[in-house]
Design a protein around this motif. Sequence first.
Motif, PDB file in Angstrom:
ATOM      1  N   THR A 128      19.211 -31.599  95.139  1.00  0.00           N
ATOM      2  CA  THR A 128      18.243 -32.239  96.033  1.00  0.00           C
ATOM      3  C   THR A 128      16.945 -31.434  96.145  1.00  0.00           C
ATOM      4  O   THR A 128      15.901 -31.994  96.484  1.00  0.00           O
ATOM      5  CB  THR A 128      18.830 -32.434  97.440  1.00  0.00           C
ATOM      6  N   PHE A 129      16.993 -30.125  95.861  1.00  0.00           N
ATOM      7  CA  PHE A 129      15.772 -29.326  95.929  1.00  0.00           C
ATOM      8  C   PHE A 129      14.779 -29.715  94.835  1.00  0.00           C
ATOM      9  O   PHE A 129      13.610 -29.322  94.888  1.00  0.00           O
ATOM     10  CB  PHE A 129      16.099 -27.829  95.840  1.00  0.00           C
ATOM     11  N   LEU A 130      15.230 -30.520  93.852  1.00  0.00           N
ATOM     12  CA  LEU A 130      14.338 -31.024  92.813  1.00  0.00           C
ATOM     13  C   LEU A 130      13.663 -32.336  93.202  1.00  0.00           C
ATOM     14  O   LEU A 130      12.779 -32.818  92.489  1.00  0.00           O
ATOM     15  CB  LEU A 130      15.121 -31.228  91.510  1.00  0.00           C
ATOM     16  N   GLY A 131      14.071 -32.924  94.322  1.00  0.00           N
ATOM     17  CA  GLY A 131      13.548 -34.218  94.734  1.00  0.00           C
ATOM     18  C   GLY A 131      12.144 -34.128  95.328  1.00  0.00           C
ATOM     19  O   GLY A 131      11.608 -33.049  95.606  1.00  0.00           O
ATOM     20  N   ALA A 132      11.559 -35.298  95.560  1.00  0.00           N
ATOM     21  CA  ALA A 132      10.178 -35.374  96.031  1.00  0.00           C
ATOM     22  C   ALA A 132       9.987 -34.736  97.400  1.00  0.00           C
ATOM     23  O   ALA A 132       8.946 -34.138  97.678  1.00  0.00           O
ATOM     24  CB  ALA A 132       9.732 -36.837  96.078  1.00  0.00           C
ATOM     25  N   GLY A 133      11.001 -34.833  98.272  1.00  0.00           N
ATOM     26  CA  GLY A 133      10.875 -34.280  99.610  1.00  0.00           C
ATOM     27  C   GLY A 133      10.769 -32.766  99.605  1.00  0.00           C
ATOM     28  O   GLY A 133       9.831 -32.189 100.170  1.00  0.00           O
ATOM     29  N   SER A 275      19.446 -35.483 100.816  1.00  0.00           N
ATOM     30  CA  SER A 275      18.744 -36.610 100.206  1.00  0.00           C
ATOM     31  C   SER A 275      17.612 -36.042  99.362  1.00  0.00           C
ATOM     32  O   SER A 275      17.268 -34.869  99.472  1.00  0.00           O
ATOM     33  CB  SER A 275      18.188 -37.569 101.264  1.00  0.00           C
ATOM     34  N   TRP A 276      17.029 -36.882  98.530  1.00  0.00           N
ATOM     35  CA  TRP A 276      16.040 -36.399  97.572  1.00  0.00           C
ATOM     36  C   TRP A 276      14.600 -36.656  98.002  1.00  0.00           C
ATOM     37  O   TRP A 276      13.675 -36.138  97.405  1.00  0.00           O
ATOM     38  CB  TRP A 276      16.296 -37.057  96.207  1.00  0.00           C
ATOM     39  N   GLY A 277      14.408 -37.434  99.065  1.00  0.00           N
ATOM     40  CA  GLY A 277      13.057 -37.856  99.390  1.00  0.00           C
ATOM     41  C   GLY A 277      12.573 -37.478 100.767  1.00  0.00           C
ATOM     42  O   GLY A 277      12.923 -36.440 101.325  1.00  0.00           O
ATOM     43  N   GLY A 278      11.740 -38.350 101.344  1.00  0.00           N
ATOM     44  CA  GLY A 278      11.106 -38.107 102.621  1.00  0.00           C
ATOM     45  C   GLY A 278      11.829 -38.832 103.747  1.00  0.00           C
ATOM     46  O   GLY A 278      12.965 -39.269 103.577  1.00  0.00           O
ATOM     47  N   PRO A 279      11.197 -38.916 104.908  1.00  0.00           N
ATOM     48  CA  PRO A 279       9.798 -38.526 105.139  1.00  0.00           C
ATOM     49  C   PRO A 279       9.603 -37.024 105.301  1.00  0.00           C
ATOM     50  O   PRO A 279      10.525 -36.309 105.687  1.00  0.00           O
ATOM     51  CB  PRO A 279       9.465 -39.250 106.449  1.00  0.00           C
ATOM     52  N   VAL A 280       8.384 -36.571 104.982  1.00  0.00           N
ATOM     53  CA  VAL A 280       7.964 -35.192 105.213  1.00  0.00           C
ATOM     54  C   VAL A 280       6.655 -35.244 105.998  1.00  0.00           C
ATOM     55  O   VAL A 280       5.714 -35.928 105.598  1.00  0.00           O
ATOM     56  CB  VAL A 280       7.746 -34.430 103.893  1.00  0.00           C
ATOM     57  N   LEU A 281       6.624 -34.530 107.137  1.00  0.00           N
ATOM     58  CA  LEU A 281       5.439 -34.486 107.983  1.00  0.00           C
ATOM     59  C   LEU A 281       5.005 -33.034 108.145  1.00  0.00           C
ATOM     60  O   LEU A 281       5.836 -32.116 108.119  1.00  0.00           O
ATOM     61  CB  LEU A 281       5.704 -35.099 109.358  1.00  0.00           C
ATOM     62  N   VAL A 282       3.695 -32.829 108.359  1.00  0.00           N
ATOM     63  CA  VAL A 282       3.181 -31.479 108.541  1.00  0.00           C
ATOM     64  C   VAL A 282       2.136 -31.465 109.644  1.00  0.00           C
ATOM     65  O   VAL A 282       1.372 -32.421 109.810  1.00  0.00           O
ATOM     66  CB  VAL A 282       2.587 -30.926 107.223  1.00  0.00           C
ATOM     67  N   GLY A 284      -0.588 -28.572 110.633  1.00  0.00           N
ATOM     68  CA  GLY A 284      -1.130 -27.260 110.323  1.00  0.00           C
ATOM     69  C   GLY A 284      -2.152 -26.804 111.343  1.00  0.00           C
ATOM     70  O   GLY A 284      -2.408 -27.477 112.351  1.00  0.00           O
ATOM     71  N   LYS A 285      -2.746 -25.661 111.077  1.00  0.00           N
ATOM     72  CA  LYS A 285      -3.744 -25.096 111.983  1.00  0.00           C
ATOM     73  C   LYS A 285      -4.918 -26.062 112.145  1.00  0.00           C
ATOM     74  O   LYS A 285      -5.482 -26.537 111.166  1.00  0.00           O
ATOM     75  CB  LYS A 285      -4.238 -23.759 111.432  1.00  0.00           C
ATOM     76  N   GLY A 286      -5.237 -26.391 113.378  1.00  0.00           N
ATOM     77  CA  GLY A 286      -6.343 -27.283 113.659  1.00  0.00           C
ATOM     78  C   GLY A 286      -5.990 -28.753 113.649  1.00  0.00           C
ATOM     79  O   GLY A 286      -6.815 -29.586 114.042  1.00  0.00           O
ATOM     80  N   ASP A 287      -4.795 -29.118 113.195  1.00  0.00           N
ATOM     81  CA  ASP A 287      -4.388 -30.528 113.174  1.00  0.00           C
ATOM     82  C   ASP A 287      -4.055 -30.992 114.587  1.00  0.00           C
ATOM     83  O   ASP A 287      -3.380 -30.271 115.348  1.00  0.00           O
ATOM     84  CB  ASP A 287      -3.169 -30.738 112.283  1.00  0.00           C
ATOM     85  N   ALA A 288      -4.482 -32.203 114.919  1.00  0.00           N
ATOM     86  CA  ALA A 288      -4.198 -32.740 116.243  1.00  0.00           C
ATOM     87  C   ALA A 288      -2.745 -33.159 116.387  1.00  0.00           C
ATOM     88  O   ALA A 288      -2.169 -33.086 117.480  1.00  0.00           O
ATOM     89  CB  ALA A 288      -5.112 -33.934 116.517  1.00  0.00           C
ATOM     90  N   ASP A 289      -2.138 -33.582 115.300  1.00  0.00           N
ATOM     91  CA  ASP A 289      -0.756 -34.066 115.355  1.00  0.00           C
ATOM     92  C   ASP A 289      -0.158 -33.973 113.957  1.00  0.00           C
ATOM     93  O   ASP A 289      -0.833 -33.614 112.982  1.00  0.00           O
ATOM     94  CB  ASP A 289      -0.721 -35.503 115.873  1.00  0.00           C
ATOM     95  N   PHE A 290       1.094 -34.327 113.843  1.00  0.00           N
ATOM     96  CA  PHE A 290       1.749 -34.358 112.547  1.00  0.00           C
ATOM     97  C   PHE A 290       1.205 -35.512 111.712  1.00  0.00           C
ATOM     98  O   PHE A 290       0.925 -36.596 112.223  1.00  0.00           O
ATOM     99  CB  PHE A 290       3.262 -34.539 112.711  1.00  0.00           C
ATOM    100  N   THR A 291       1.055 -35.286 110.411  1.00  0.00           N
ATOM    101  CA  THR A 291       0.694 -36.344 109.475  1.00  0.00           C
ATOM    102  C   THR A 291       1.775 -36.444 108.403  1.00  0.00           C
ATOM    103  O   THR A 291       2.371 -35.437 108.005  1.00  0.00           O
ATOM    104  CB  THR A 291      -0.659 -36.066 108.803  1.00  0.00           C
ATOM    105  N   GLU A 292       2.008 -37.654 107.936  1.00  0.00           N
ATOM    106  CA  GLU A 292       3.038 -37.895 106.930  1.00  0.00           C
ATOM    107  C   GLU A 292       2.468 -37.650 105.534  1.00  0.00           C
ATOM    108  O   GLU A 292       1.450 -38.236 105.163  1.00  0.00           O
ATOM    109  CB  GLU A 292       3.551 -39.329 107.042  1.00  0.00           C
ATOM    110  N   VAL A 293       3.122 -36.777 104.771  1.00  0.00           N
ATOM    111  CA  VAL A 293       2.671 -36.492 103.409  1.00  0.00           C
ATOM    112  C   VAL A 293       3.599 -37.108 102.367  1.00  0.00           C
ATOM    113  O   VAL A 293       3.218 -37.293 101.214  1.00  0.00           O
ATOM    114  CB  VAL A 293       2.525 -34.982 103.162  1.00  0.00           C
ATOM    115  N   VAL A 294       4.828 -37.394 102.755  1.00  0.00           N
ATOM    116  CA  VAL A 294       5.764 -38.136 101.911  1.00  0.00           C
ATOM    117  C   VAL A 294       6.410 -39.191 102.781  1.00  0.00           C
ATOM    118  O   VAL A 294       6.915 -38.882 103.872  1.00  0.00           O
ATOM    119  CB  VAL A 294       6.854 -37.228 101.299  1.00  0.00           C
TER     120      VAL A 294
END
Length: 358
Positions: A128-133, A275-282, A284-294
């Motif tokens: 699973t570490f090879l998956g998109a997530g 599982s191999w996929g998402g969702p993945v949210l991040v 970061g510094k200065g971000d108002a909230d989490f955003t979905e990247v996957v």
Amino acid sequence: MVHQRETVRVGVLGCGNVSSRYVANLAGQPEVTVVACADADPARARALAATHQVPQVRSVDELLTGPGVDLVLNLTPPRAHADLTLRALDHGRHVYTEKPLATSLADARCIVETAQARSLRVGAAPDTFLGAGARACAKLIAAGRIGVPVSVNATMMNAGPERFHPEPEFLYQEGAGPLFDIGPYYLAVLTALMGPVARVGALGATPRAERTVLTGPRAGVTFEVGTFTHVTSVLEFASGALGTLVTSFDVAATRAPHLEIHGTEGTIVAAQANSWGGPVLVKGKGDADFTEVVAGPTAADGFMGMGLVDLARSILTDRPAAATAARGFHILEILTAISTSAHTNGRFTPVHSTLTAP
């Protein structure tokens, strides 16, 4: 060892619950061709062959010793992994095995050393570490989106595999349970993202001494539990980062995040590591909230067996594989250390790995 042909011929050993998923996923992958299957129960092998047009049904011995197989896909129960993997290596086959690599470190080390001595390759699930997530998480960390990773929280909690597995007994014996059955998925992803683990501490519990099969023709059958069904562990990574991992077959419902990675400047929230996929949210510094990247799971995320396909490519092109026996060995080291700690009332246990990948 480089193969001159354009595809690696795969023999499936063990035609139980997961074999159909593997064979279906491998169909159409040019690097591999499933040429035969075998099982201690010949009826299972015949059923798999009929469903997926596998050309040959063989006995276990014929699959291990007969001609025409380059790589054995070992899908047998965990306690049989080491013996059958070693037999396949002794007959000149590469091996890709379901997790764990073995049920003891001595057997796992023997597998790695035998493969090295015979110039053969061994791969080990999970992949699973090879998956998109997981790959998206790795890219976010490498890009510095969360600063320096300092901690990780991972949870795998459900009510147990008897809800969907028609023969779940083996999943409740020593060498299985939620720690050894699902824990490898999480440790594969955690070590891919955070690096090797240096020491662990853990506590375990078995709230129910018996379980009941809930699905299939054996529904209603009760069986004894022979291992911890709830394990809470603390991980110290070689980097100095800390983590928690909870694996349980005793939780009816939860809203705990499956995987969170915390850095000095942000946090990644990821999907379950089995599982191999998402969702993945991040965030970061200065971000108002989490955003979905996957986004949530899609067909392009990856699939069970992609580690085997990668191993086949490595055989054909003589390059390193990703889901190696050395990685599987380190995961087993961590699992064994967690189990040791849980059986000694949480005593912290070191993890040492010096193996290289065959």
